[in-house]
Write an enzyme that holds these catalytic residues in place. Sequence first.
Site, PDB file in Angstrom:
ATOM      1  CD  GLN A  50      -2.457   1.183   2.792  1.00  0.00           C
ATOM      2  OE1 GLN A  50      -1.790   1.194   3.813  1.00  0.00           O
ATOM      3  NE2 GLN A  50      -3.764   1.177   2.811  1.00  0.00           N
ATOM      4  N   GLY A  51       0.534   2.218  -0.858  1.00  0.00           N
ATOM      5  CA  GLY A  51       1.260   3.492  -0.879  1.00  0.00           C
ATOM      6  C   GLY A  51       0.313   4.639  -0.605  1.00  0.00           C
TER       7      GLY A  51
ATOM      8  CB  SER B 124       1.205   6.968   5.278  1.00  0.00           C
ATOM      9  OG  SER B 124       0.072   6.477   5.937  1.00  0.00           O
TER      10      SER B 124
ATOM     11  CB  SER C 110       3.588  -3.526   5.448  1.00  0.00           C
ATOM     12  OG  SER C 110       3.158  -2.714   6.499  1.00  0.00           O
TER      13      SER C 110
ATOM     14  CD  GLU D 285     -11.996 -10.491   4.282  1.00  0.00           C
ATOM     15  OE1 GLU D 285     -11.362 -10.036   3.328  1.00  0.00           O
ATOM     16  OE2 GLU D 285     -11.681 -11.535   4.896  1.00  0.00           O
TER      17      GLU D 285
ATOM     18  CD  GLU E 113      -4.304  10.188  20.045  1.00  0.00           C
ATOM     19  OE1 GLU E 113      -3.857   9.529  19.070  1.00  0.00           O
ATOM     20  OE2 GLU E 113      -4.029   9.918  21.225  1.00  0.00           O
TER      21      GLU E 113
END
Lengths: 381, 382
Positions: B121-122, B124, B156, B237, B364
């Site tokens: 995943q790209g 952040s 990751s 899921e 938060e």
Amino acid sequence: MNLNDLSLTDEQKLLASMVRSFFAAAAPLEKSLAAAERMGAYDRELWQEMCVELGIGGIALPEAAGGRGASELEESLVLQEMGRALVRSPYLSSIAITAPVLSRLGDEAFRHEVLPRVLDGSLVATCAAFGPQQLEYASEGAGIAVSGEQRLVLDATVCDAYLLFASGADGDGVVAAWVDADAAGIEVRSAPALDQLRPFATVRFHGTTARMLAGPEAGAGVRRVARSRAAYAVGAEQAGVAQHCLDMAAEYAKQRRQFGQAIAAFQVIQHKCADMLVEVESAWSAARFAASLLAVDPVFRNAETEWAAWAAGVVGGRAAVRVAEECIQIHGGIGYTWEHPAHRYLRRAKASQLLLGTPFDQLAALGEMVGLWPAAAGTAG
Amino acid sequence: MNWSALTPEAFRRELTGILESMARPPRATDKAGRLARAKYWSAALYDREAAGPAWPRAYGGMDLPFALQVAYHEVLGQSHIPQPPGSGVGLAGPTIYKHGTPEQRERYLRPMLRGDEIWAQGFSEPEAGSDLASLRTTARREGDRYIVNGQKVWNSYADQADMFFALVRTGQAGSKGITYLLIEAASPGVTVRPLRDMTGHEVFCEIFFDDVVVPVSNRVGEENGGWSIARTTLGHERAAGALQQAAFYQQLLKDVVALASTSGRDTGLTRLRLAQFWADAHVMRVMAMRTIADIAERGEPGATSSVSRLISTKFEQDLHEFALDLLGPDGLASAGAADSAQPGRWLYGFLRTRASTIGAGTAEIQRNIIAERILQMPRISG
């Protein structure tokens, strides 16, 4: 257990909503406070309406025993609504604790005579399920007489009968005994306490005639069941206390304006409310789980039912106290006034939590029940 | 195999039987080994039609009704079989399935589910974490291509990935100028650097894009329409795995109870803490049950699914720290010493769980969302 029991059916939602509306209309807090001011009294008209017309007397008991034939799944909702509304009534002691215990005690004749009157509210009974067991009994003719001082007896100033536990001389077993409140040799000493909406007293018995309902081999077990019932019922009520405190706090935060905006726009306030929601959901989860087990095992035959009831008491107590405290905090100065209802909820939350014992003892007992460590000798629920 | 026609009991039996019939490779000791093992299991399950419980059958999945999804996670959870490798199956897969072109679905979904292609995943960026909509990686449109420049972080598996699914800026500032792109990891201009986290391990990476060419046909959804499709999921899921996760926490607690006993620190005080942890684990389990019951009954989870994560993340932090506290000075030795297998575990966990309340949505932001959506308070952010 059936997972679906953890969700509310449409009928149950309707019941909760009905009970909530009823209390909102018939038992506003001022009314309960006014009644309680008079020596721990309760509004008798309201009580009759609750037990008979609203039909919540004995909601969890089978119809054959004079109940409504529903279950703890419905009863827990009723208890939750009572927590929300802080109703002053002897429901906890008479209906939620004493009635189910009584329904399995004594001979059939006694049950037929007494239980229907407890369930329709015409006989208010209280069970000495709180605090250490302190009374003693001795033979008196064909029956027994009870002596000693029992603390933490709920509704002692207004009850018609007591369900007590007394040990024999030389620690010879514990019996369960029934005492009429107008019997000779009873001294009730009440004192103002933290939660005036849940009054209790110390009751002295001087050789008071009593009717044995469970013999020396069985009484300790009955007391244990009574205390577990109390833990579950208090836990369910605490879920309602917590819910109402969250509702009050969130409502206030959305209305109260400072620095040009509603304080609900401030992140800390939002986070406090989110944390309160965590507590509210925790309390309800534990209470509902216990109710679902009790619905199929009302006499605590299974170890799981017992620890589930105490988990409800522990989780509910901690949740209600924290949420009630935070509710006052979010209200700021006005939350600290006598007039504002917030402190009444804190009083109910804290007092009910401590009635079950210190939080340390409750946790210790729970850990033992679920086998986190070996049981110590001489400990019972 | 018509899984959906089975009763839960028959389903469990059948699935357990399949798992037991599979050869078990030995445990892996390094990153490459762990990936190989995860790929082995992914392929083995896929080939037996036992992969992707919520995934559509048309693309190799089982498309189970919710109750059987729950059973699936139970059986897999108890089997100690690793999760599918990469980040694709839970996130990119659903997005491609629901919003991708037929060509994209054909090309990518099966290899993703089987584990033949690993996805990272790209999303952040160093300057766009909780405020993801402010992301700065750009994709300049040139005819039938995008030219991508920028940097992603906390990715990751990026160093093992074949494909990235990324959010890039193609338009105005904010969420309305974001596009969802599928980018080949081997593209010229892509640099992946492992990122060392505070545990000392390198499970995350950074990805640098220097004029990386991405065909427009690798865009999922509309240009500037990437934000709303980015968090697509299939069939609750996470909720389906909630019970299994609760069971995991109860087992973790059991290990700590054993530790309290063997470490000789079984006192009244530690017992109180343990009982409190037990009550928390009990609540998590009941909340998972309530979430599952709500979905089964109403198709939607109630408030429990939002609050459960706040409880579980705090729980695992506090429990690991408590375990480390029980060990005291003896817990300070990292893994490596002959008798440090236990201390290493809790020490590592103590450090690793600092991320529990940060990754995949900070605690938060979670609270903001709860206040806004459940308590109807004014929107602040997130």
